[in-house]
Design a protein around this motif. Sequence first.
Motif, PDB file in Angstrom:
ATOM      1  N   ILE A 143       0.507  -1.175  -0.021  1.00  0.00           N
ATOM      2  CA  ILE A 143      -0.269  -0.091   0.284  1.00  0.00           C
ATOM      3  C   ILE A 143       1.008   1.543   0.090  1.00  0.00           C
ATOM      4  O   ILE A 143       0.509   2.229  -1.046  1.00  0.00           O
ATOM      5  CB  ILE A 143      -0.821  -0.377   0.780  1.00  0.00           C
ATOM      6  CG1 ILE A 143      -2.130  -1.128   1.288  1.00  0.00           C
ATOM      7  CG2 ILE A 143      -1.801   1.599   1.610  1.00  0.00           C
ATOM      8  CD1 ILE A 143      -2.987  -1.320   2.302  1.00  0.00           C
ATOM      9  N   LYS A 144       2.020   1.002   0.660  1.00  0.00           N
ATOM     10  CA  LYS A 144       2.784   2.189   1.137  1.00  0.00           C
ATOM     11  C   LYS A 144       3.703   2.015  -1.062  1.00  0.00           C
ATOM     12  O   LYS A 144       3.644   3.860  -1.316  1.00  0.00           O
ATOM     13  CB  LYS A 144       3.857   2.080   1.643  1.00  0.00           C
ATOM     14  CG  LYS A 144       3.602   2.398   3.260  1.00  0.00           C
ATOM     15  CD  LYS A 144       4.472   2.811   3.990  1.00  0.00           C
ATOM     16  CE  LYS A 144       4.432   2.852   5.612  1.00  0.00           C
ATOM     17  NZ  LYS A 144       4.956   2.372   6.857  1.00  0.00           N
ATOM     18  N   ASN A 145       4.186   1.796  -1.221  1.00  0.00           N
ATOM     19  CA  ASN A 145       4.919   1.768  -2.774  1.00  0.00           C
ATOM     20  C   ASN A 145       3.962   2.344  -3.850  1.00  0.00           C
ATOM     21  O   ASN A 145       3.889   3.767  -4.164  1.00  0.00           O
ATOM     22  CB  ASN A 145       4.700   0.338  -3.105  1.00  0.00           C
ATOM     23  CG  ASN A 145       5.860   0.326  -2.307  1.00  0.00           C
ATOM     24  OD1 ASN A 145       6.911   0.533  -1.891  1.00  0.00           O
ATOM     25  ND2 ASN A 145       6.339  -1.383  -2.468  1.00  0.00           N
ATOM     26  N   LEU A 146       2.241   2.087  -3.956  1.00  0.00           N
ATOM     27  CA  LEU A 146       1.427   2.803  -4.320  1.00  0.00           C
ATOM     28  C   LEU A 146       1.254   4.190  -4.107  1.00  0.00           C
ATOM     29  O   LEU A 146       0.695   4.728  -4.494  1.00  0.00           O
ATOM     30  CB  LEU A 146      -0.100   1.850  -4.483  1.00  0.00           C
ATOM     31  CG  LEU A 146      -1.901   2.430  -4.395  1.00  0.00           C
ATOM     32  CD1 LEU A 146      -1.159   2.149  -6.252  1.00  0.00           C
ATOM     33  CD2 LEU A 146      -2.496   1.657  -4.346  1.00  0.00           C
ATOM     34  N   GLY A 147       1.123   4.729  -2.901  1.00  0.00           N
ATOM     35  CA  GLY A 147       0.840   5.321  -2.165  1.00  0.00           C
ATOM     36  C   GLY A 147       1.890   6.229  -3.172  1.00  0.00           C
ATOM     37  O   GLY A 147       2.058   6.868  -3.417  1.00  0.00           O
ATOM     38  N   GLY A 148       2.888   6.421  -2.690  1.00  0.00           N
ATOM     39  CA  GLY A 148       4.072   6.720  -3.361  1.00  0.00           C
ATOM     40  C   GLY A 148       4.352   6.817  -4.281  1.00  0.00           C
ATOM     41  O   GLY A 148       4.000   8.373  -4.790  1.00  0.00           O
ATOM     42  N   ARG A 149       3.619   5.944  -5.266  1.00  0.00           N
ATOM     43  CA  ARG A 149       3.124   6.211  -7.189  1.00  0.00           C
ATOM     44  C   ARG A 149       2.384   7.369  -7.292  1.00  0.00           C
ATOM     45  O   ARG A 149       2.984   7.949  -7.971  1.00  0.00           O
ATOM     46  CB  ARG A 149       2.472   5.418  -7.581  1.00  0.00           C
ATOM     47  CG  ARG A 149       4.073   4.137  -7.724  1.00  0.00           C
ATOM     48  CD  ARG A 149       3.617   3.097  -8.300  1.00  0.00           C
ATOM     49  NE  ARG A 149       2.619   2.098  -8.815  1.00  0.00           N
ATOM     50  CZ  ARG A 149       2.407   1.036  -8.160  1.00  0.00           C
ATOM     51  NH1 ARG A 149       3.820   0.798  -7.417  1.00  0.00           N
ATOM     52  NH2 ARG A 149       1.479   0.953  -7.848  1.00  0.00           N
ATOM     53  N   HIS A 150       2.151   7.564  -6.199  1.00  0.00           N
ATOM     54  CA  HIS A 150       1.312   8.599  -6.713  1.00  0.00           C
ATOM     55  C   HIS A 150       1.054  10.252  -5.338  1.00  0.00           C
ATOM     56  O   HIS A 150       0.147  10.919  -5.351  1.00  0.00           O
ATOM     57  CB  HIS A 150      -0.458   9.200  -6.359  1.00  0.00           C
ATOM     58  CG  HIS A 150      -1.168   7.402  -7.044  1.00  0.00           C
ATOM     59  ND1 HIS A 150      -0.721   5.742  -7.529  1.00  0.00           N
ATOM     60  CD2 HIS A 150      -1.705   7.649  -8.617  1.00  0.00           C
ATOM     61  CE1 HIS A 150      -1.279   5.052  -8.491  1.00  0.00           C
ATOM     62  NE2 HIS A 150      -1.997   5.798  -8.737  1.00  0.00           N
ATOM     63  N   ASN A 151       2.021  10.224  -4.837  1.00  0.00           N
ATOM     64  CA  ASN A 151       2.080  11.169  -3.717  1.00  0.00           C
ATOM     65  C   ASN A 151       1.581  11.467  -2.609  1.00  0.00           C
ATOM     66  O   ASN A 151       1.168  11.525  -1.771  1.00  0.00           O
ATOM     67  CB  ASN A 151       2.428  12.425  -4.592  1.00  0.00           C
ATOM     68  CG  ASN A 151       3.835  13.188  -4.443  1.00  0.00           C
ATOM     69  OD1 ASN A 151       4.486  12.846  -3.066  1.00  0.00           O
ATOM     70  ND2 ASN A 151       4.571  14.078  -5.096  1.00  0.00           N
ATOM     71  N   LEU A 152       0.819   9.776  -2.178  1.00  0.00           N
ATOM     72  CA  LEU A 152       0.339   9.158  -0.331  1.00  0.00           C
ATOM     73  C   LEU A 152       0.546   8.700  -0.068  1.00  0.00           C
ATOM     74  O   LEU A 152       1.865   7.722  -0.417  1.00  0.00           O
ATOM     75  CB  LEU A 152      -1.436   9.036  -1.864  1.00  0.00           C
ATOM     76  CG  LEU A 152      -1.874   9.829  -2.070  1.00  0.00           C
ATOM     77  CD1 LEU A 152      -3.059   8.690  -3.435  1.00  0.00           C
ATOM     78  CD2 LEU A 152      -3.176  11.451  -2.310  1.00  0.00           C
TER      79      LEU A 152
END
Length: 457
Positions: free
Chosen positions: A404-413
């Motif tokens: 989830i953190k990686n996903l967030g990282g890609r969207h600046n979230l």
Amino acid sequence: MSQVRVRFAPSPTGFFHIGSARTALFNWLYARHTGGVFILRIEDTDKERNSDQFLNLIYDSLHWLGLNWDEGPKVGGEFGPYLQSQRGAVYREYLEKLKATGRTYEKDGATWFKLIGERSEVFDDHRKKTVTKVKTAPTVIDDLIRGRVERLEDEDFVIVRSDGNPVFHFTNVVDDIAMRITHVIRGEDHLSNTSKHVELFKAFGVPVPQFAHIPLILKQNGPGKMSKRDQGALIEEYQKRGFLPAALVNFLSLLGWNPGGDREKMPVEEIVRLFDLPGVNQSNARFDDKKLAHVNMLYLLELPPDTFVEKARQYFEAQHPDAPALKAKAAYFRDVMLLSQPKIKGLEELPAYTAYFFTEDYVVDPKVREKVMAKGDPKARLHELIGALAVFDFSTDSAIEDSIKNLGGRHNLAFGDYQAVARLGVSGTNAGPSITGMFRLLGREKVEERLKRLLGS
RNA sequence: GCCCUCAUCGUCUAUCGGUUAGGACAGGAGAUUCUCAAUCUUCAAAGCGGGGUUCGAGUCCCCGUGGGGGCACCA
């Protein structure tokens, strides 16, 4: 000194309630503390109000609380029988003994106990009748809890009714003599009866047992003592609701007693070791269900995993036999329960708390839904999550967290930006165990299915 | 009405004549955080009133007030 012999003497005329349970507990604690004998005696002389259902409830409740008796129904003992309804011969024998002392007389077909002293007729305007008063000295009661209590017993009283049945005061005293009771531990509501009992003991020419009158439990709201009708009064109810008996015992022991100092949560062995009659308070205690719930939570939290899962299953089986949870695989049931253990206060929360793990037909809280869907851009987050799910690592909680953190990282979230909407999607609410744990247990397919359903709705 | 009994935070309680009256539940605030709990920190919260005794009283005594229980041919 001779061995302590105490008795708990309930009547099977109603539900088994918290006050009775505590009286039983204090007797049991005292017996165990002193290495004495705990006797169960059933006072079933009221034929009109007795029932087998209530009798069995007494046995069940005592068993559940762990208050085993050394003598009494089912276990026997050398002073039986232990049901008063079967002790007619004993009462007749003692009645003859008492008659032989000249301390009885017959009037209106009943047998009366005769006090010693000068008699006079007095009109009692509270009872609206003329009564015979006896001029006599006050009875002294040396109570282990209340100290010296004096009470004037100045009227003869009935010991055998005109129908031939002996009354409570008589059977109670006779049985305490016959069963060699050394300590009478009972509720303070009996304090006023005690002068009658003491006079009977003396008339029989036997030593008077030690008395210990414990304070009453007052109802939580409103005036008066707790009775069977009050909210939260029934032991059966706590049993059904999945309270841990150890917690209830600990809580009850602290209602009117404490070991001094700040100790509260104690295993029962410790309570047995520390319990003593002089430590019992003199003032009545008000029942507090919040505190009981808290104690129960403390015990629940420290339950070993296997025990917790077993208790959870027993609770479901007894109270929610049709719950989908019971149809789930044992390992899955276990995982769900252990994920929930640190989060709940009582087993009774479990069915609602874990429902969405076992069915697709779980409730979605409309208020939560409205709130979550109004904040930020939840639909975009759902899209992102659903899109990324295929590459998520579902093996462990931390792997899911990283995904989830990686996903967030890609969207600046951040992780937190996905948390609320993901939680709503998979559980329908905003309160529950860790979202990563939920993902892991539900598995990729279900998570995806539920998130899509939320997005499409 | 009569008799018995009890009296510290909202609740359960500690205190064995000398304490900044302590703890727990509940309540408030904060921290932590992945929501909610839990947890941790923290705040607020009590000696029923009046007389004595004593150098000194929440603690001992008395009176009052208030609470509780009992006053059956129920248990």
